[in-house]
Design a protein around this motif. Sequence first.
Motif, PDB file in Angstrom:
ATOM      1  N   TRP A   5       0.853  -1.177   0.000  1.00  0.00           N
ATOM      2  CA  TRP A   5       0.000   0.000   0.000  1.00  0.00           C
ATOM      3  C   TRP A   5       0.894   1.233   0.000  1.00  0.00           C
ATOM      4  O   TRP A   5       1.767   1.377   0.850  1.00  0.00           O
ATOM      5  N   ILE A   6       0.670   2.113  -0.977  1.00  0.00           N
ATOM      6  CA  ILE A   6       1.477   3.315  -1.159  1.00  0.00           C
ATOM      7  C   ILE A   6       0.813   4.481  -0.442  1.00  0.00           C
ATOM      8  O   ILE A   6      -0.371   4.765  -0.668  1.00  0.00           O
ATOM      9  N   THR A   7       1.578   5.179   0.412  1.00  0.00           N
ATOM     10  CA  THR A   7       1.030   6.328   1.144  1.00  0.00           C
ATOM     11  C   THR A   7       1.707   7.642   0.760  1.00  0.00           C
ATOM     12  O   THR A   7       1.412   8.676   1.346  1.00  0.00           O
ATOM     13  N   ARG A   8       2.584   7.609  -0.220  1.00  0.00           N
ATOM     14  CA  ARG A   8       3.324   8.803  -0.609  1.00  0.00           C
ATOM     15  C   ARG A   8       2.394   9.989  -0.895  1.00  0.00           C
ATOM     16  O   ARG A   8       2.655  11.111  -0.495  1.00  0.00           O
ATOM     17  N   TYR A   9       1.313   9.737  -1.604  1.00  0.00           N
ATOM     18  CA  TYR A   9       0.378  10.804  -1.975  1.00  0.00           C
ATOM     19  C   TYR A   9      -0.969  10.630  -1.280  1.00  0.00           C
ATOM     20  O   TYR A   9      -2.009  11.026  -1.804  1.00  0.00           O
ATOM     21  N   ALA A  10      -0.967  10.067  -0.097  1.00  0.00           N
ATOM     22  CA  ALA A  10      -2.216   9.756   0.613  1.00  0.00           C
ATOM     23  C   ALA A  10      -3.074  10.997   0.845  1.00  0.00           C
ATOM     24  O   ALA A  10      -4.301  10.915   0.779  1.00  0.00           O
ATOM     25  N   LEU A  11      -2.469  12.140   1.094  1.00  0.00           N
ATOM     26  CA  LEU A  11      -3.256  13.340   1.394  1.00  0.00           C
ATOM     27  C   LEU A  11      -3.861  13.983   0.154  1.00  0.00           C
ATOM     28  O   LEU A  11      -4.754  14.827   0.271  1.00  0.00           O
ATOM     29  N   THR A  12      -3.405  13.604  -1.023  1.00  0.00           N
ATOM     30  CA  THR A  12      -3.958  14.187  -2.240  1.00  0.00           C
ATOM     31  C   THR A  12      -4.744  13.191  -3.073  1.00  0.00           C
ATOM     32  O   THR A  12      -5.763  13.545  -3.666  1.00  0.00           O
ATOM     33  N   SER A  13      -4.294  11.941  -3.128  1.00  0.00           N
ATOM     34  CA  SER A  13      -4.992  10.979  -3.972  1.00  0.00           C
ATOM     35  C   SER A  13      -5.347   9.681  -3.244  1.00  0.00           C
ATOM     36  O   SER A  13      -5.792   8.723  -3.874  1.00  0.00           O
ATOM     37  N   GLY A  14      -5.134   9.635  -1.944  1.00  0.00           N
ATOM     38  CA  GLY A  14      -5.494   8.457  -1.163  1.00  0.00           C
ATOM     39  C   GLY A  14      -4.403   7.400  -1.133  1.00  0.00           C
ATOM     40  O   GLY A  14      -3.322   7.573  -1.676  1.00  0.00           O
ATOM     41  N   ILE A  15      -4.707   6.304  -0.495  1.00  0.00           N
ATOM     42  CA  ILE A  15      -3.787   5.174  -0.374  1.00  0.00           C
ATOM     43  C   ILE A  15      -3.998   4.270  -1.588  1.00  0.00           C
ATOM     44  O   ILE A  15      -5.128   3.922  -1.922  1.00  0.00           O
ATOM     45  N   GLU A  16      -2.911   3.896  -2.250  1.00  0.00           N
ATOM     46  CA  GLU A  16      -2.999   3.033  -3.425  1.00  0.00           C
ATOM     47  C   GLU A  16      -2.514   1.626  -3.093  1.00  0.00           C
ATOM     48  O   GLU A  16      -1.520   1.462  -2.387  1.00  0.00           O
ATOM     49  N   GLU A  17      -3.195   0.648  -3.626  1.00  0.00           N
ATOM     50  CA  GLU A  17      -2.799  -0.750  -3.468  1.00  0.00           C
ATOM     51  C   GLU A  17      -2.185  -1.214  -4.785  1.00  0.00           C
ATOM     52  O   GLU A  17      -2.800  -1.071  -5.843  1.00  0.00           O
ATOM     53  N   VAL A  18      -0.964  -1.751  -4.741  1.00  0.00           N
ATOM     54  CA  VAL A  18      -0.275  -2.191  -5.961  1.00  0.00           C
ATOM     55  C   VAL A  18       0.477  -3.491  -5.705  1.00  0.00           C
ATOM     56  O   VAL A  18       0.759  -3.850  -4.565  1.00  0.00           O
ATOM     57  N   GLU A  19       0.801  -4.177  -6.794  1.00  0.00           N
ATOM     58  CA  GLU A  19       1.691  -5.331  -6.737  1.00  0.00           C
ATOM     59  C   GLU A  19       3.104  -4.819  -6.981  1.00  0.00           C
ATOM     60  O   GLU A  19       3.335  -4.067  -7.931  1.00  0.00           O
ATOM     61  N   ALA A  20       4.031  -5.194  -6.127  1.00  0.00           N
ATOM     62  CA  ALA A  20       5.395  -4.671  -6.224  1.00  0.00           C
ATOM     63  C   ALA A  20       6.413  -5.734  -5.855  1.00  0.00           C
ATOM     64  O   ALA A  20       6.080  -6.751  -5.257  1.00  0.00           O
ATOM     65  N   GLU A  21       7.649  -5.433  -6.221  1.00  0.00           N
ATOM     66  CA  GLU A  21       8.781  -6.241  -5.776  1.00  0.00           C
ATOM     67  C   GLU A  21       9.535  -5.424  -4.747  1.00  0.00           C
ATOM     68  O   GLU A  21       9.748  -4.222  -4.934  1.00  0.00           O
ATOM     69  N   LEU A  22       9.941  -6.067  -3.657  1.00  0.00           N
ATOM     70  CA  LEU A  22      10.690  -5.372  -2.611  1.00  0.00           C
ATOM     71  C   LEU A  22      12.168  -5.693  -2.733  1.00  0.00           C
ATOM     72  O   LEU A  22      12.550  -6.781  -3.159  1.00  0.00           O
ATOM     73  N   SER A  23      13.005  -4.739  -2.325  1.00  0.00           N
ATOM     74  CA  SER A  23      14.450  -4.971  -2.313  1.00  0.00           C
ATOM     75  C   SER A  23      14.783  -6.009  -1.247  1.00  0.00           C
ATOM     76  O   SER A  23      13.943  -6.339  -0.402  1.00  0.00           O
ATOM     77  N   HIS A  24      16.006  -6.490  -1.264  1.00  0.00           N
ATOM     78  CA  HIS A  24      16.398  -7.554  -0.328  1.00  0.00           C
ATOM     79  C   HIS A  24      16.262  -7.134   1.134  1.00  0.00           C
ATOM     80  O   HIS A  24      16.034  -7.959   2.003  1.00  0.00           O
ATOM     81  N   ASP A  25      16.372  -5.830   1.428  1.00  0.00           N
ATOM     82  CA  ASP A  25      16.234  -5.370   2.814  1.00  0.00           C
ATOM     83  C   ASP A  25      14.888  -4.688   3.079  1.00  0.00           C
ATOM     84  O   ASP A  25      14.697  -4.054   4.114  1.00  0.00           O
ATOM     85  N   ASP A  26      13.957  -4.807   2.141  1.00  0.00           N
ATOM     86  CA  ASP A  26      12.587  -4.277   2.271  1.00  0.00           C
ATOM     87  C   ASP A  26      12.518  -2.760   2.457  1.00  0.00           C
ATOM     88  O   ASP A  26      11.572  -2.248   3.039  1.00  0.00           O
ATOM     89  N   THR A  27      13.510  -2.023   1.957  1.00  0.00           N
ATOM     90  CA  THR A  27      13.477  -0.568   2.097  1.00  0.00           C
ATOM     91  C   THR A  27      13.058   0.138   0.813  1.00  0.00           C
ATOM     92  O   THR A  27      12.873   1.345   0.810  1.00  0.00           O
ATOM     93  N   MET A  28      12.888  -0.638  -0.277  1.00  0.00           N
ATOM     94  CA  MET A  28      12.478  -0.039  -1.536  1.00  0.00           C
ATOM     95  C   MET A  28      11.502  -0.969  -2.256  1.00  0.00           C
ATOM     96  O   MET A  28      11.708  -2.176  -2.301  1.00  0.00           O
ATOM     97  N   ALA A  29      10.438  -0.364  -2.792  1.00  0.00           N
ATOM     98  CA  ALA A  29       9.458  -1.108  -3.575  1.00  0.00           C
ATOM     99  C   ALA A  29       9.527  -0.639  -5.018  1.00  0.00           C
ATOM    100  O   ALA A  29       9.644   0.563  -5.286  1.00  0.00           O
ATOM    101  N   THR A  30       9.450  -1.579  -5.959  1.00  0.00           N
ATOM    102  CA  THR A  30       9.482  -1.281  -7.385  1.00  0.00           C
ATOM    103  C   THR A  30       8.187  -1.795  -8.000  1.00  0.00           C
ATOM    104  O   THR A  30       7.825  -2.950  -7.795  1.00  0.00           O
ATOM    105  N   TYR A  31       7.503  -0.917  -8.761  1.00  0.00           N
ATOM    106  CA  TYR A  31       6.230  -1.330  -9.355  1.00  0.00           C
ATOM    107  C   TYR A  31       5.888  -0.459 -10.552  1.00  0.00           C
ATOM    108  O   TYR A  31       6.427   0.617 -10.743  1.00  0.00           O
ATOM    109  N   GLY A  32       4.988  -0.958 -11.370  1.00  0.00           N
ATOM    110  CA  GLY A  32       4.430  -0.214 -12.493  1.00  0.00           C
ATOM    111  C   GLY A  32       2.927  -0.188 -12.318  1.00  0.00           C
ATOM    112  O   GLY A  32       2.347  -1.116 -11.774  1.00  0.00           O
TER     113      GLY A  32
END
Length: 81
Positions: free
Chosen positions: A4-31
Amino acid sequence: MKIWITRYALTSGIEEVEAELSHDDTMATYGKGNGAYTQYDHNNDFHKTKEAAILWAEKMRIDKIASLQKSIEKMQMLRFE
């Protein structure tokens, strides 16, 4: 993995996406769809559970209200002579 993406939660809400996480779970990659650019989010911009995303978005909302109230107070004290 679903995140769940919260980067733009205050303007466009919380987005649910399918993503790949980095080995240490600090970065998500998605289209976001066919032909969309790859997007990256870090740390508190994404969450592994919907509940965590909602809690973070609520914190963002409370912080934004406090910031706006502070700005309003400054404007109310402003005087022109």
